[in-house]
Design a protein around this motif. Structure first.
Motif, PDB file in Angstrom:
ATOM      1  N   LEU A  34       0.843  -1.205   0.000  1.00 21.28           N
ATOM      2  CA  LEU A  34       0.000   0.000   0.000  1.00 21.28           C
ATOM      3  C   LEU A  34       0.871   1.245   0.000  1.00 21.28           C
ATOM      4  O   LEU A  34       1.979   1.240   0.535  1.00 21.28           O
ATOM      5  N   GLY A  35       0.353   2.319  -0.569  1.00 18.60           N
ATOM      6  CA  GLY A  35       1.015   3.618  -0.465  1.00 18.60           C
ATOM      7  C   GLY A  35       0.333   4.432   0.643  1.00 18.60           C
ATOM      8  O   GLY A  35      -0.711   4.034   1.177  1.00 18.60           O
ATOM      9  N   THR A  36       0.924   5.557   0.960  1.00 16.90           N
ATOM     10  CA  THR A  36       0.375   6.426   2.007  1.00 16.90           C
ATOM     11  C   THR A  36      -1.090   6.773   1.728  1.00 16.90           C
ATOM     12  O   THR A  36      -1.930   6.745   2.635  1.00 16.90           O
ATOM     13  N   HIS A  37      -1.407   7.073   0.464  1.00 15.09           N
ATOM     14  CA  HIS A  37      -2.785   7.452   0.136  1.00 15.09           C
ATOM     15  C   HIS A  37      -3.746   6.281   0.227  1.00 15.09           C
ATOM     16  O   HIS A  37      -4.906   6.454   0.604  1.00 15.09           O
ATOM     17  N   ASP A  38      -3.271   5.079  -0.132  1.00 20.99           N
ATOM     18  CA  ASP A  38      -4.128   3.888   0.018  1.00 20.99           C
ATOM     19  C   ASP A  38      -4.515   3.724   1.486  1.00 20.99           C
ATOM     20  O   ASP A  38      -5.666   3.444   1.808  1.00 20.99           O
ATOM     21  N   ILE A  39      -3.521   3.870   2.378  1.00 29.43           N
ATOM     22  CA  ILE A  39      -3.795   3.687   3.810  1.00 29.43           C
ATOM     23  C   ILE A  39      -4.806   4.732   4.276  1.00 29.43           C
ATOM     24  O   ILE A  39      -5.782   4.414   4.961  1.00 29.43           O
ATOM     25  N   LYS A  40      -4.600   5.969   3.862  1.00 32.00           N
ATOM     26  CA  LYS A  40      -5.525   7.035   4.262  1.00 32.00           C
ATOM     27  C   LYS A  40      -6.935   6.730   3.735  1.00 32.00           C
ATOM     28  O   LYS A  40      -7.932   6.849   4.463  1.00 32.00           O
ATOM     29  N   ALA A  84     -12.485   5.175   4.601  1.00 34.97           N
ATOM     30  CA  ALA A  84     -13.639   4.316   4.258  1.00 34.97           C
ATOM     31  C   ALA A  84     -14.087   3.525   5.482  1.00 34.97           C
ATOM     32  O   ALA A  84     -15.284   3.380   5.744  1.00 34.97           O
ATOM     33  N   ALA A  85     -13.115   3.039   6.257  1.00 38.71           N
ATOM     34  CA  ALA A  85     -13.458   2.261   7.460  1.00 38.71           C
ATOM     35  C   ALA A  85     -14.236   3.118   8.453  1.00 38.71           C
ATOM     36  O   ALA A  85     -15.216   2.656   9.059  1.00 38.71           O
ATOM     37  N   MET A  86     -13.830   4.393   8.601  1.00 34.94           N
ATOM     38  CA  MET A  86     -14.547   5.285   9.528  1.00 34.94           C
ATOM     39  C   MET A  86     -15.975   5.500   9.031  1.00 34.94           C
ATOM     40  O   MET A  86     -16.920   5.563   9.822  1.00 34.94           O
ATOM     41  N   HIS A  87     -16.129   5.601   7.714  1.00 36.72           N
ATOM     42  CA  HIS A  87     -17.462   5.774   7.133  1.00 36.72           C
ATOM     43  C   HIS A  87     -18.312   4.513   7.374  1.00 36.72           C
ATOM     44  O   HIS A  87     -19.464   4.604   7.811  1.00 36.72           O
ATOM     45  N   PHE A  88     -17.704   3.336   7.105  1.00 31.80           N
ATOM     46  CA  PHE A  88     -18.450   2.078   7.276  1.00 31.80           C
ATOM     47  C   PHE A  88     -18.782   1.798   8.738  1.00 31.80           C
ATOM     48  O   PHE A  88     -19.681   1.021   9.034  1.00 31.80           O
ATOM     49  N   LYS A  89     -18.028   2.412   9.630  1.00 31.67           N
ATOM     50  CA  LYS A  89     -18.295   2.208  11.060  1.00 31.67           C
ATOM     51  C   LYS A  89     -19.572   2.951  11.471  1.00 31.67           C
ATOM     52  O   LYS A  89     -20.304   2.496  12.339  1.00 31.67           O
ATOM     53  N   HIS A 117     -14.357  -3.170  10.716  1.00 33.46           N
ATOM     54  CA  HIS A 117     -14.621  -2.006   9.863  1.00 33.46           C
ATOM     55  C   HIS A 117     -13.509  -1.806   8.833  1.00 33.46           C
ATOM     56  O   HIS A 117     -13.772  -1.495   7.672  1.00 33.46           O
ATOM     57  N   VAL A 118     -12.271  -2.021   9.261  1.00 31.81           N
ATOM     58  CA  VAL A 118     -11.174  -1.807   8.313  1.00 31.81           C
ATOM     59  C   VAL A 118     -11.193  -2.891   7.236  1.00 31.81           C
ATOM     60  O   VAL A 118     -10.854  -2.634   6.080  1.00 31.81           O
ATOM     61  N   GLN A 119     -11.588  -4.092   7.600  1.00 31.66           N
ATOM     62  CA  GLN A 119     -11.591  -5.169   6.604  1.00 31.66           C
ATOM     63  C   GLN A 119     -12.700  -4.990   5.573  1.00 31.66           C
ATOM     64  O   GLN A 119     -12.545  -5.386   4.416  1.00 31.66           O
TER      65      GLN A 119
END
Ligand code: CP
Ligand code: NVA
Length: 325
Positions: free
Chosen positions: A32-38, A43-48, A312-314
């Motif tokens: 992953l790159g820095t932007h992928d992680i961000k 997205a995980a925060m949104h899905f939470k 959520h992250v998965q």
């Protein structure tokens, strides 16, 4: 000429850090790159907070596990259900990766049934071989070198509790193992300083340190490797530890208990960190070994938030890798 090489090298590293260039799989945090992680954390925060809807309607994922699991298995199964798809779990006995059937054959067969595979293997070589022969995305659900899904959940947890990740300091106390390797890579990609204190003979592998230092030269992350727990813990924002004996190393457990004596996260060590520091552990934990019971149960511990955030992250990882636009 030298200047040209340096400039081109810097451009390549910057591109490498900001874009997902490795293709379909998540085998290492460094895929992953820095932007992928961000993007994954956003997205995980949104899905939470919001139902993800049926973003992976009718998709299937196989979970191929050579080792036991509570969090990884259940959170991936529930994540697929919440995304409108399904997961099929294959236990160590059922698959017999490399024993009942060649890894290459299992990968090619499963690619004809499912849209993705989560593999938990003993050896990193096995998951690499699996991914080489699979036509669908392969996600590393832990091997002897890395645990990328755990670390993405950890970065989400730190972001939720501390805000911005850049400039924070994470201190890992203990083994140079799969969790610390992935944490080191993740921290260096997001600009978080990383310190590790390990006993002699159990240090983090140089290849991860070299990679992280390269990432850190662009993101500003500082990397410190020491044998002194106090040096690592001093003024840290996050104190993190993991088991002294990982799955697959059970025959070494007595020797490891002796080597790691003095590397427990206890009240005294936590008092060296910042007063608002959080304590993290991927679980399962051994109270009285790598962590004192009053610390893991104490007010600074966020270990169950970490476990929750796997789910959520998965969902975000699955959508990132499997969703076709
Ligand atoms: N933290 C983690 O990966 O837990 P499991 O081994 O239970 O999946
Ligand atoms: N280092 C541990 C992590 C478990 C989630 C292991 O590999 O057993």
């Amino acid at each position: 000429m030298l200047l040209l090489i340096v400039v081109v090298g810097a451009i390549i590293l910057t591109l490498r850090l900001t874009t997902h260039v490795e293709g379909k799989d998540l085998l290492s945090v460094a895929d992953l790159g820095t932007h992928d992680i961000k993007n994954i954390i956003d997205a995980a925060m949104h899905f939470k907070k919001n139902s993800p809807g049926s973003l992976l309607r009718d998709a299937s994922v196989a979970l191929v596990f050579e080792k036991p699991s509570l969090r990884t298995r259940v959170s991936f199964e529930v994540a697929m259900t919440q995304l409108g798809g399904r997961a099929v779990y294959l236990s160590p006995v059922e698959v017999g990766l490399g024993r009942r059937e060649l890894v290459q054959d299992v990968a090619r067969v499963l690619s004809r049934y499912v849209n993705g595979v989560v593999a938990r293997t003993f050896s990193h070589r096995t998951v690499r071989l699996f991914a080489e022969f699979a036509d669908v995305p392969v996600i590393n659900g832990l091997d002897d070198e890395e645990h990328p899904c755990q670390i993405l959940a950890d970065l989400l947890t730190i972001r939720e509790t501390k805000g911005d990740l850049k400039g924070l300091t994470l201190a890992f106390i203990g083994d140079g193992n799969n969790v610390s390797n992935s944490l080191l890579l993740g921290a260096s990609l997001v600009g978080m300083n990383f310190r590790i204190a390990s006993p002699p003979g159990y240090e983090i592998h140089g290849k991860f340190v070299e990679m992280a230092r390269r990432f850190g030269s662009t993101t500003g992350a500082d990397i410190v490797c020491t044998s002194e727990t106090a040096v690592a813990a001093k003024d840290a924002d996050v104190l993190y530890t993991d088991v002294w004996t990982s799955m697959g190393q059970e025959s070494e457990s007595a020797q490891r208990r002796a080597a790691f004596a003095g590397y427990q996260v206890d009240k005294q060590l936590l008092s060296l960190a910042r007063p608002d520091a959080i304590f993290m552990h991927p679980l399962p934990a051994h109270r009285g070994e790598e962590v004192a019971a009053d610390i893991i149960e104490g007010p600074q511990s966020v270990v169950f938030l970490q476990a929750e955030n796997r789910l959520h992250v998965q969902k975000a990882i699955l959508v990132h890798l499997l969703k076709k636009n």
